[in-house]
Design an enzyme around this catalytic site. Structure first.
Site, PDB file in Angstrom:
ATOM      1  N   LYS A 157     -56.785  -1.086  45.864  1.00 24.99           N
ATOM      2  CA  LYS A 157     -57.457  -1.107  44.390  1.00 24.99           C
ATOM      3  C   LYS A 157     -57.156   0.337  43.341  1.00 24.99           C
ATOM      4  O   LYS A 157     -56.996   1.006  43.200  1.00 24.99           O
ATOM      5  CB  LYS A 157     -59.550  -0.186  45.034  1.00 24.99           C
ATOM      6  CG  LYS A 157     -60.208  -0.333  43.255  1.00 24.99           C
ATOM      7  CD  LYS A 157     -61.050  -0.042  44.385  1.00 24.99           C
ATOM      8  CE  LYS A 157     -62.410  -0.792  42.876  1.00 24.99           C
ATOM      9  NZ  LYS A 157     -61.982  -0.171  42.164  1.00 24.99           N
ATOM     10  N   ARG A 168     -58.747  -5.883  34.685  1.00 31.73           N
ATOM     11  CA  ARG A 168     -58.716  -7.461  35.451  1.00 31.73           C
ATOM     12  C   ARG A 168     -58.221  -8.116  34.523  1.00 31.73           C
ATOM     13  O   ARG A 168     -58.356  -8.403  33.520  1.00 31.73           O
ATOM     14  CB  ARG A 168     -59.809  -7.724  35.562  1.00 31.73           C
ATOM     15  CG  ARG A 168     -59.904  -8.468  37.039  1.00 31.73           C
ATOM     16  CD  ARG A 168     -59.748  -8.395  38.243  1.00 31.73           C
ATOM     17  NE  ARG A 168     -60.118  -9.161  39.216  1.00 31.73           N
ATOM     18  CZ  ARG A 168     -61.120  -8.601  40.329  1.00 31.73           C
ATOM     19  NH1 ARG A 168     -62.153  -7.750  39.880  1.00 31.73           N
ATOM     20  NH2 ARG A 168     -61.639 -10.002  40.679  1.00 31.73           N
ATOM     21  N   ARG A 177     -61.274  -9.932  32.231  1.00 35.36           N
ATOM     22  CA  ARG A 177     -62.773  -9.375  33.375  1.00 35.36           C
ATOM     23  C   ARG A 177     -64.147 -10.044  32.530  1.00 35.36           C
ATOM     24  O   ARG A 177     -64.963 -10.835  33.004  1.00 35.36           O
ATOM     25  CB  ARG A 177     -62.949  -7.697  33.783  1.00 35.36           C
ATOM     26  CG  ARG A 177     -64.714  -8.023  34.972  1.00 35.36           C
ATOM     27  CD  ARG A 177     -64.940  -6.532  35.107  1.00 35.36           C
ATOM     28  NE  ARG A 177     -63.459  -5.671  35.296  1.00 35.36           N
ATOM     29  CZ  ARG A 177     -63.486  -5.011  36.655  1.00 35.36           C
ATOM     30  NH1 ARG A 177     -63.915  -5.823  37.233  1.00 35.36           N
ATOM     31  NH2 ARG A 177     -62.722  -4.699  36.262  1.00 35.36           N
ATOM     32  N   GLU A 212     -54.163  -7.006  38.388  1.00 34.31           N
ATOM     33  CA  GLU A 212     -54.843  -5.879  37.375  1.00 34.31           C
ATOM     34  C   GLU A 212     -53.377  -5.785  37.441  1.00 34.31           C
ATOM     35  O   GLU A 212     -52.292  -5.277  37.762  1.00 34.31           O
ATOM     36  CB  GLU A 212     -55.529  -5.095  38.731  1.00 34.31           C
ATOM     37  CG  GLU A 212     -55.995  -3.519  38.324  1.00 34.31           C
ATOM     38  CD  GLU A 212     -57.998  -4.454  38.332  1.00 34.31           C
ATOM     39  OE1 GLU A 212     -58.290  -3.878  37.431  1.00 34.31           O
ATOM     40  OE2 GLU A 212     -58.060  -5.852  38.965  1.00 34.31           O
ATOM     41  N   PHE A 261     -53.212 -10.126  43.510  1.00 33.25           N
ATOM     42  CA  PHE A 261     -53.593 -10.152  44.814  1.00 33.25           C
ATOM     43  C   PHE A 261     -54.490 -11.474  45.389  1.00 33.25           C
ATOM     44  O   PHE A 261     -54.849 -11.232  46.281  1.00 33.25           O
ATOM     45  CB  PHE A 261     -54.989  -8.746  44.780  1.00 33.25           C
ATOM     46  CG  PHE A 261     -55.612  -8.962  43.430  1.00 33.25           C
ATOM     47  CD1 PHE A 261     -57.022 -10.124  44.097  1.00 33.25           C
ATOM     48  CD2 PHE A 261     -55.890  -8.096  42.557  1.00 33.25           C
ATOM     49  CE1 PHE A 261     -57.920 -10.313  43.524  1.00 33.25           C
ATOM     50  CE2 PHE A 261     -56.524  -8.408  41.899  1.00 33.25           C
ATOM     51  CZ  PHE A 261     -57.677  -9.466  41.980  1.00 33.25           C
ATOM     52  N   ARG A 320     -70.960 -10.975  44.387  1.00 38.62           N
ATOM     53  CA  ARG A 320     -71.010  -9.865  45.123  1.00 38.62           C
ATOM     54  C   ARG A 320     -71.502  -9.747  46.637  1.00 38.62           C
ATOM     55  O   ARG A 320     -72.458  -9.739  47.119  1.00 38.62           O
ATOM     56  CB  ARG A 320     -71.678  -9.181  44.450  1.00 38.62           C
ATOM     57  CG  ARG A 320     -70.993  -7.350  44.973  1.00 38.62           C
ATOM     58  CD  ARG A 320     -71.981  -6.770  44.249  1.00 38.62           C
ATOM     59  NE  ARG A 320     -72.596  -6.179  42.658  1.00 38.62           N
ATOM     60  CZ  ARG A 320     -71.362  -5.693  42.009  1.00 38.62           C
ATOM     61  NH1 ARG A 320     -70.430  -4.523  42.411  1.00 38.62           N
ATOM     62  NH2 ARG A 320     -71.038  -5.522  40.080  1.00 38.62           N
ATOM     63  N   LYS A 337     -65.414  -2.509  48.394  1.00 33.05           N
ATOM     64  CA  LYS A 337     -64.796  -0.728  47.833  1.00 33.05           C
ATOM     65  C   LYS A 337     -64.515   0.040  49.057  1.00 33.05           C
ATOM     66  O   LYS A 337     -65.841   0.411  48.888  1.00 33.05           O
ATOM     67  CB  LYS A 337     -64.626  -1.278  46.637  1.00 33.05           C
ATOM     68  CG  LYS A 337     -65.876  -0.918  45.698  1.00 33.05           C
ATOM     69  CD  LYS A 337     -66.289  -1.377  44.646  1.00 33.05           C
ATOM     70  CE  LYS A 337     -67.448  -1.397  43.786  1.00 33.05           C
ATOM     71  NZ  LYS A 337     -67.834  -1.330  43.175  1.00 33.05           N
TER      72      LYS A 337
END
Length: 583
Positions: free
Chosen positions: A254, A259, A274, A304, A344, A420, A426
């Site tokens: 992470k 972003r 983002r 990222e 990613f 979400r 995370k």
């Protein structure tokens, strides 16, 4: 539709403190519009735009130029307008007042007339553009009534003060088209893929048959050049809890950066933030690297971006990375602080959407697509993990590298734009307090200070979380520590243009601050623990107490890199509370 009708509806929207009333007013507005193209325009106008957020179409008029145009349109002087602005603090209110006092008979302008007029201002460029923009705005203001003038100016300055969220507009569209708010889920899915409210509004009203309209909006898919809402991660406290819930997983570092969604269309590379904004011009090395390294004519990559010293393998802090977000001196800063984009995921390649492709297969496609030659976009390492000890070791390794932790993903998960849930989780580094992670809160208002704080302009901040089920912001704490004197003084500047004279319609609060603020600014907050509190509305049901942060302190302002709707949710907070072992 006459623009004056829209302007009066906007005024009603501004004055209400009820989200249900917002939906009703918008529903009635959409039902009264006959042309699908006009519904598209209204969807943009209620967002304070004349195009989707991802189109880099800015009005490009400073307050001084707008002041001159208001003066000319109302047969006044710039000095008089400036004096009114000092008193009222809102050029929209100034324009409305002087136009109403002028007493001239306005022309009948349609929504299309005003929309195209504002768009023409935004598109005016080149030599003499400032004078041309001013002349166009003067002409527009000359023809409208006072209420219309207020919203023409506010729209032009990008500050409508309506407090309408995307979900509220989607609720109203669903109700206007099918008389069924539950259809919002259908519209939300299309919006998360296209990021274009106007397109969705036009699409559902282009088809007279209700079922055809549903099929048409369901068929809207991702496109290169239009940003996709990022998938978000839930939280779990430790490796064993993650594997118990998810089984075997893919774990990735992470990164604490910006972003970057990279869209490649032939030789054209667009980088979206983002918040769906175009940031391509800020990151020239990422564009060059994408053109060199991506083996596809057209592709969408998730990454990222952060400042990284490849020689020392050192990840630099977010504060360093954010220095790259600028309009001027870009090349010099790129030389001084080069970025790497850690890629990613891949969402699209050469005509094929990969959203429904299992994660393990997407990662194979990504590895085939991203050539490691220049290492400006770098492939994020993906580790298959099936036991808690191995996941903990990987987590410890991430922390030792100066990273935030891990993002852990289900092996066969599809990419769920804007969602979400527990397909992504995370695992972040622990802090010194009993609460193991920071919370992203939204500023809802502030209270005047006493003593020394009185001179600083603010004494404490009322902050809240987002409740996506109800599309409202709920209070979770008041913050009085963690800010320097300079930061306290900056509160009024940060909230300039966001202050409102009544509780915003999408805010639920039992506490009355000195100044209400539209929920736009995201703050990173650390606290000792989560407690139950009858004073706060986060998670509050009936007579039961809500949830609150104990001993909160400000860690940082997120500097608008995160939308308020992407802040920590109420459900996340409750799960964190349960993980403390509270009852």
């Amino acid at each position: 539709m006459e623009f004056a009708r829209l302007a009066h509806t906007l005024e009603e929207l501004e004055q209400t403190s009820s989200r249900l009333t917002l939906i009703e007013l918008l529903t009635e507005l959409f039902r009264s519009i006959e042309q699908p193209e006009e519904i598209e325009q209204v969807c943009y106008l209620v967002q304070g735009r004349v195009a989707p957020f991802f189109e880099a179409l800015e009005m490009g008029m400073a307050e001084k130029s707008v002041t001159r145009s208001i003066a000319m349109a109302s047969h006044s002087t710039p000095e008089h307008i400036a004096a009114l602005y000092t008193r009222l603090g809102d050029l929209g209110l100034v324009a409305g007042q002087v136009k109403s006092e002028e007493g001239s008979i306005p022309s009948v302008l349609s929504v299309d007339d005003v929309f195209l007029g504002l768009k023409a201002i935004a598109q005016t460029a080149g030599k003499g553009a400032i004078e041309q923009k001013s002349a166009r705005l003067t002409d527009l203001l000359t023809q409208v009534d006072g209420v219309s003038a207020k919203y023409v100016v506010r729209n032009l300055l990008g500050n409508l003060r309506l407090g309408i969220g995307d979900a509220t507009v989607l609720d109203a569209l669903a109700k206007a088209r099918w008389n069924d708010v539950k259809k919002r889920k259908l519209l939300e899915g299309a919006y998360n893929k296209t990021s274009d409210l106007g397109l969705i509004g036009r699409t559902i009203f282009e088809h007279p048959d209700e079922e055809e309209a549903q099929r048409a909006v369901a068929a809207l898919d991702i496109q290169v050049g239009k940003p996709i809402h990022s998938q978000l991660a839930e939280r779990l406290p430790e490796a064993s809890a993650i594997l118990a819930k998810m089984g075997a997983v893919v774990a990735q570092y992470k990164y604490d950066g910006l972003r970057a969604q990279i869209h490649k269309d032939g030789k054209l590379v667009t980088i979206f933030s983002r918040n769906l904004e175009v940031h391509s011009h800020m990151f020239p090395e990422l564009i060059t690297g994408t053109l060199k390294q991506v083996r596809a004519e057209r592709a969408i990559l998730e990454a990222e971006a952060l400042a990284y010293n490849a020689t020392s393998e050192e990840f630099l802090p977010l504060q360093e990375t954010t220095r790259r977000r600028r309009k001027h001196g870009i090349e010099a800063m790129a030389e001084q602080l080069p970025l790497k984009a850690f890629v990613f995921d891949i969402l699209y390649k050469d005509g094929v959407s990969l959203l429904d492709t299992p994660l393990t297969e997407r990662l194979k496609v990504l590895e085939e697509t991203l050539h490691p030659a220049d290492d400006t976009p770098m492939l994020t390492a993906s580790h298959m993990v099936s036991d808690a000890h191995a996941l903990t070791l990987l987590f410890d390794e991430a922390i030792s590298l100066g990273l935030e932790g891990l993002v852990v993903k289900k092996l066969e998960s599809r990419y769920e734009a804007g969602a979400r849930n527990f397909t992504w989780v995370k695992l972040k580094r622990h802090s010194a307090g009993a609460l193991n992670d920071t919370i992203d809160c939204v500023l809802l208002g502030y209270l005047y200070g006493r003593g020394k704080r009185a001179a600083l302009g603010a004494g404490s901040l009322l902050v809240g979380l987002y409740d996506p089920d109800r599309d409202v912001f709920v209070t979770v704490t008041k913050i009085g520590t963690g800010l320097s004197d300079e930061q306290w003084r900056s509160i009024r500047e940060r909230t300039k243009g966001l202050e409102v004279d009544h509780r915003p319609a999408r805010v639920s609060s039992l506490i009355e601050p000195s100044v209400w603020v539209e929920p736009q600014l995201v703050l990173e907050v650390l606290a000792d623990e989560i407690t139950r509190s009858p004073m706060h509305t986060a998670g509050k049901v009936g007579g039961e107490p809500g949830y609150a942060l104990r001993f909160p302190r400000l860690v940082s302002f997120r500097e608008r890199d995160k939308k308020p709707e992407d802040a920590t949710t109420v459900q996340e907070l409750i799960e964190l509370y349960d993980s403390q072992g509270k009852r």
